[in-house]
Design a protein around this motif. Structure first.
Motif, PDB file in Angstrom:
ATOM      1  N   TYR A 158       0.836  -1.195   0.000  1.00  0.00           N
ATOM      2  CA  TYR A 158       0.000   0.000   0.000  1.00  0.00           C
ATOM      3  C   TYR A 158       0.872   1.247   0.000  1.00  0.00           C
ATOM      4  CZ  TYR A 158      -4.079  -2.904   0.752  1.00  0.00           C
ATOM      5  OH  TYR A 158      -5.080  -3.833   0.586  1.00  0.00           O
ATOM      6  N   THR A 159       0.399   2.275  -0.732  1.00  0.00           N
ATOM      7  CA  THR A 159       1.213   3.463  -0.971  1.00  0.00           C
ATOM      8  C   THR A 159       0.400   4.729  -0.733  1.00  0.00           C
ATOM      9  OG1 THR A 159       2.468   2.285  -2.664  1.00  0.00           O
ATOM     10  CG2 THR A 159       2.636   4.669  -2.679  1.00  0.00           C
ATOM     11  N   TRP A 160       1.029   5.671  -0.024  1.00  0.00           N
ATOM     12  CA  TRP A 160       0.466   7.006   0.118  1.00  0.00           C
ATOM     13  C   TRP A 160       1.123   7.917  -0.911  1.00  0.00           C
ATOM     14  CZ3 TRP A 160      -3.385   9.606   2.343  1.00  0.00           C
ATOM     15  CH2 TRP A 160      -3.309  10.994   2.386  1.00  0.00           C
ATOM     16  N   SER A 161       0.327   8.726  -1.598  1.00  0.00           N
ATOM     17  CA  SER A 161       0.846   9.643  -2.601  1.00  0.00           C
ATOM     18  C   SER A 161       0.801  11.060  -2.071  1.00  0.00           C
ATOM     19  CB  SER A 161       0.027   9.546  -3.894  1.00  0.00           C
ATOM     20  OG  SER A 161       0.379  10.579  -4.785  1.00  0.00           O
TER      21      SER A 161
ATOM     22  N   GLU B 144      10.041   5.849   1.000  1.00  0.00           N
ATOM     23  CA  GLU B 144      11.077   6.384   0.121  1.00  0.00           C
ATOM     24  C   GLU B 144      12.243   6.876   0.976  1.00  0.00           C
ATOM     25  OE1 GLU B 144      11.285   9.293  -3.779  1.00  0.00           O
ATOM     26  OE2 GLU B 144       9.760   9.647  -2.266  1.00  0.00           O
TER      27      GLU B 144
ATOM     28  N   ILE C   9       3.909  -1.817   3.317  1.00  0.00           N
ATOM     29  CA  ILE C   9       3.722  -0.417   2.973  1.00  0.00           C
ATOM     30  C   ILE C   9       4.965   0.084   2.252  1.00  0.00           C
ATOM     31  CG2 ILE C   9       2.093   0.097   4.821  1.00  0.00           C
ATOM     32  CD1 ILE C   9       4.388   1.154   6.486  1.00  0.00           C
ATOM     33  N   ARG C  10       4.771   1.133   1.497  1.00  0.00           N
ATOM     34  CA  ARG C  10       5.837   1.671   0.659  1.00  0.00           C
ATOM     35  C   ARG C  10       6.387   2.959   1.250  1.00  0.00           C
ATOM     36  NH1 ARG C  10       4.668   3.076  -5.677  1.00  0.00           N
ATOM     37  NH2 ARG C  10       6.791   3.512  -6.389  1.00  0.00           N
TER      38      ARG C  10
ATOM     39  N   ASN D 146      13.012   3.393  -3.484  1.00  0.00           N
ATOM     40  CA  ASN D 146      11.746   2.910  -2.947  1.00  0.00           C
ATOM     41  C   ASN D 146      12.020   1.697  -2.071  1.00  0.00           C
ATOM     42  OD1 ASN D 146       9.530   4.468  -4.485  1.00  0.00           O
ATOM     43  ND2 ASN D 146      10.912   3.802  -6.100  1.00  0.00           N
TER      44      ASN D 146
ATOM     45  N   TYR E 215       6.210   9.365  -1.183  1.00  0.00           N
ATOM     46  CA  TYR E 215       5.461   8.252  -0.585  1.00  0.00           C
ATOM     47  C   TYR E 215       5.463   8.240   0.947  1.00  0.00           C
ATOM     48  CZ  TYR E 215       6.281   6.747  -5.378  1.00  0.00           C
ATOM     49  OH  TYR E 215       6.367   6.698  -6.747  1.00  0.00           O
ATOM     50  N   ASN E 216       6.224   9.113   1.607  1.00  0.00           N
ATOM     51  CA  ASN E 216       6.235   9.127   3.069  1.00  0.00           C
ATOM     52  C   ASN E 216       5.194  10.125   3.569  1.00  0.00           C
ATOM     53  OD1 ASN E 216       8.482   7.424   2.831  1.00  0.00           O
ATOM     54  ND2 ASN E 216       9.913   9.142   2.903  1.00  0.00           N
TER      55      ASN E 216
ATOM     56  N   ALA F  66       9.988  -1.358   0.501  1.00  0.00           N
ATOM     57  CA  ALA F  66       8.773  -1.972   1.021  1.00  0.00           C
ATOM     58  C   ALA F  66       9.052  -2.402   2.448  1.00  0.00           C
ATOM     59  CB  ALA F  66       8.373  -3.169   0.176  1.00  0.00           C
TER      60      ALA F  66
END
Length: 404
Positions: free
Chosen positions: A86-89, A177, A174-175, A158, A211-212, A160
């Motif tokens: 899962y990634t937050w943009s 950077e 979760i992803r 990146n 992504y953070n 994980a």
């Protein structure tokens, strides 16, 4: 008186009849020579265009095969885990759709497929790096991640972050950077700075983190993960053992897409499109599945179409053993994909004067096993006045085979 006679002197030369005969013979010779030249030129065009088609087919397969052999590089351990990420943009301040790691994606189309090859560009270790101590995914600001080693990690990579699945069987990854790498007497840490912090990549100050999240990972991603039936624990329990929480270095994740457009093989690397092979009229591909774990292909299957219900179930192998259920089951099923086979159809550029292709459909596989045996349908009209050639290859995914 003696009579005087005049002596006629006959001039040497050709008569009109002789000239006409010579002209006719010359014309006949000229016609014959032009006919021979025309036939020779026709054979030359056919040979040259056939050679071009063969060269283009070879170039297309060679280029694709080189990428396909890299499939899943750096992502194999995550495919083995079979977990969505899962990634937050930050640019959009939204949760992106969960990502399921897969070596490639075959998207069926009318007349031709497209192929997406997935791998990471990490030049460092592709094995997981264990987390050294408990890491709080709910904390704000995001705490540094204590890890066993930082070799191979660079700013901008990146990563994980995956919790201990023994303690949390339905947990998700979760992803993040990497914005900085710390290696000193205090320990080894990966810094996941949220915006508006910028960081340096290759000596140049670049973008803010993509992504953070600024509110912590649990606050940003927890609700979406829970809605999908999975969990995101507050604490990633780590003790330096690979049996618990781990970090995976993905580098810059790469997707390269091959497709056919207007008789051209097109490569899209996410930024630009490049046409690199002419005369390619069709491409088809199939998945090779290892259904019993012996690292050998047991079934060749075509892809399913797009799923109107769940995008993560789109373009999966059309096989009963490939589970289509929850996102977790779909992610775990991709572990069976260990190879692909690809066929491209080339057509010469010379339109022949007569029909040269008598087949209405052209088979694509010399060994047509699998759920279906795709073929190329020769277009109506002048389609049968071209010459066609099929190139096929089987590409094993060495990263999948070596790491399972």
């Amino acid at each position: 008186m003696t009579p005087t006679y005049s002596k006629r002197i006959r001039n040497a030369g050709f008569s009109l009849v002789e000239l006409m005969v010579a002209v006719v013979i010359g014309l006949i010779g000229t016609v014959v020579m032009f006919q021979v030249f025309a036939v020779s030129e026709s054979y030359k065009r056919t040979t040259v265009s056939g050679g071009d088609a063969q060269q283009n087919g070879s170039v297309a397969l060679f280029t694709m095969e080189r990428d396909l052999r890299n499939a899943a590089h750096g992502q194999t351990p995550l495919i083995a885990l079979g977990r969505p990420m899962y990634t937050w943009s930050n640019p959009s301040n939204t949760v992106l759709p969960p990502m399921i790691f897969r070596p490639l994606t075959i998207k069926p189309g009318i007349g031709s497929d497209s192929i997406e090859v997935n791998y990471s560009t990490s030049t460092g270790l592709t094995a997981p790096t264990p987390i050294m101590a408990a890491w709080n995914a709910a904390a704000v600001p995001i705490p540094n991640v204590p890890v066993v080693r930082v070799i191979g990690f660079d700013n901008g990579d990146n990563v994980a972050l995956c919790p201990d699945f023994t303690a949390a069987p339905t947990a998700a990854c979760i992803r993040g950077e990497v914005s900085n790498v710390i290696d000193n007497n205090a320990g080894r840490f990966l810094v996941l700075a949220p915006p508006p912090t910028t960081f340096v990549v290759n000596g140049t100050t670049v973008r803010q983190s993509r992504y953070n999240p600024g509110v912590g990972f649990v606050a940003a991603l927890g609700a979406k993960i829970a809605a999908d039936g999975l969990a995101l624990p507050n604490n990633f329990i780590g003790d330096g053992s690979p049996d618990h929480a781990n970090v995976f270095n993905l580098g810059e994740m790469t997707t390269r897409t091959y497709s056919i457009s207007n008789g051209q093989m097109v490569l899209n690397d996410g930024e630009t499109e490049t046409e690199f092979a002419d005369g390619i009229v069709s491409m088809r591909a199939q998945y090779g599945l290892d259904t019993n774990g012996d690292k050998a292909v047991d079934a060749w299957v075509s892809p399913r179409g797009a799923s109107p219900v769940n995008p993560l179930a789109s373009y999966t192998p059309n096989h009963g053993s490939f589970l289509i259920g929850t996102d977790l089951e779909i992610a775990q099923s991709w572990r069976m994909v260990i190879a692909t086979r690809v066929a491209v159809v080339t057509r010469n550029s010379n339109l022949e004067k007569q029909v040269v292709e008598t087949r209405g459909t052209i088979p694509l596989w010399t060994n047509p096993t699998g759920d279906v045996a795709p073929s190329y349908t020769v277009p109506s009209g002048d389609g049968n006045r071209y010459r066609y050639k099929v190139f096929e290859t089987v590409v094993p995914f060495r990263n999948m085979i070596w790491n399972f």
